[in-house]
Design an enzyme around this catalytic site. Structure first.
Site: not given
Ligand code: ASP
Length: 346
Positions: A15, A278-280, A59-61, A91-92
């Site tokens: 962007t 961990t998912q946290c 695009d960073s994707s 940023t992605d």
């Protein structure tokens, strides 16, 4: 006479590299001349800013490992001519790219500051200008003739983070990134306040060395209540699979069904590396704290401590690329912090 510091501004896309077409209103990539029209301050800083545009902008994707290699090579080729580098990036996937570069640029002793924006430059209220100008100032900043932050970092909104500790947390607000398990390296207000105790300074004078071998045969297996044996098997039987990021519950816990850990054990015995993450977003894996993680330990799963998924995926790709023939070496290095990407408690 003190020479002016020089920064190389590497444009890759995202962007921040776009502006609205005045006629169609669609977002289009900008060249450096047009960017300077929107941010004339670039010319007025005490720092000499040269521009290196990637072609094409992406695009960073769409970022893939060959992009990281090109970026790392660009910094390596220009290393002696600049005091610091600013990378304009979408940023992605910025946290993945910053993490990858932290492993690829070994013995880094100059700043590499990633930044981007949530709103395109030239739009009312865009965050592009502040992010870009502050990133340039940080990339050029010195204390007693030495760079203030000789690390791969992300600067966003008002905070400088160690790149391999970050995660994109917000698709809406200007504070798009966070570093849940490591403190900021600097805060930008009226003044830029650096936190030297958090910054890594190289203890030797080794020359920069570039590592561009990457192995993409990595997968992420995220657990959820009710995950089936078919799903786990399907992932662990992906052709050419070398390593798995196992996203577990809480402090690294997983279901206790025998089929589950027996499947993991079979995979590790076949040489697939499995790392417990961990998912946290905050806190660390503590294998063996609960019975529900003891089985993982006994199945040959390695602890990822407090690493981010972004840093773990790129660390695995880098280690498998560099030491792919030596699984024991990869397992050993996974348990070490190579460039500040995780905290190892004694
Ligand atoms: N999709 C864009 C990108 O990552 C979003 C951004 O730049 O913030 O390239």
């Amino acid at each position: 006479m003190k020479r002016h510091n020089a920064v190389l501004l590497i444009f890759t896309g995202g962007t921040i590299s776009m502006a609205e077409d005045p006629i169609t209103g669609a977002l289009r990539p900008l060249d450096f001349e047009r960017l300077q029209e929107f941010i004339p301050e670039i010319k007025n800083t005490k720092t000499r800013v040269d521009c290196y545009p990637f072609d094409p902008f992406i695009d960073s994707s769409d970022v893939r490992p060959p992009f990281w290699c090109e970026l790392a090579q660009t910094i390596y080729d220009n290393y002696d001519n600049y005091d610091g580098f600013v990378v304009l990036h979408g940023t992605d996937t910025m946290s993945f790219s910053a993490s990858a570069l932290s492993f690829m640029l070994d013995n880094l002793s100059k700043p590499v500051i990633f930044t981007g924006s949530q709103l395109p430059v030239g739009m009312m209220r865009s965050d592009a200008k502040e992010n870009l100008l502050t990133a340039i100032e940080i990339a050029a900043a010195e204390l007693d003739g030495r760079p203030r932050v000789p690390e791969v970092c992300i600067f966003f909104e008002d905070t400088l983070f160690r790149g391999n500790r970050t995660t994109k947390k917000n698709a809406e607000h200007f504070n798009a990134f966070d570093s849940h398990n490591y403190p900021p390296l600097a805060k930008a207000g009226v003044h830029i306040k650096y936190f030297p105790t958090a910054i890594h300074y190289p203890s030797n004078n080794l020359p920069l060395s570039l590592h561009k071998k990457v192995d993409q045969n990595v997968a992420i297996l995220k657990l959820f209540p009710g995950i089936t044996e078919h799903t786990v098997n399907a992932i662990l039987n992906i052709p050419h699979l070398r390593a798995v990021v196992l996203e577990t519950f809480g402090s690294g816990n997983a279901p206790q069904h025998p089929w589950f850990y027996q499947t993991l054990k079979r995979a590790t015995e076949q040489g697939i590396i499995i790392v417990n993450k961990t998912q946290c977003s905050s806190g660390a894996v503590e294998m063996g704290r609960y019975e529900t993680s003891l089985n993982l330990l006994n199945s040959g799963v390695i602890s990822g401590h407090d690493i981010t998924t972004e840093a773990l995926v790129t660390k695995l790709m880098y280690l498998l690329g560099e030491h792919g023939d030596d699984t024991e070496k990869v397992r050993e290095l996974l348990q070490q912090s190579l460039c500040g990407e995780m905290t190892i408690e004694d």
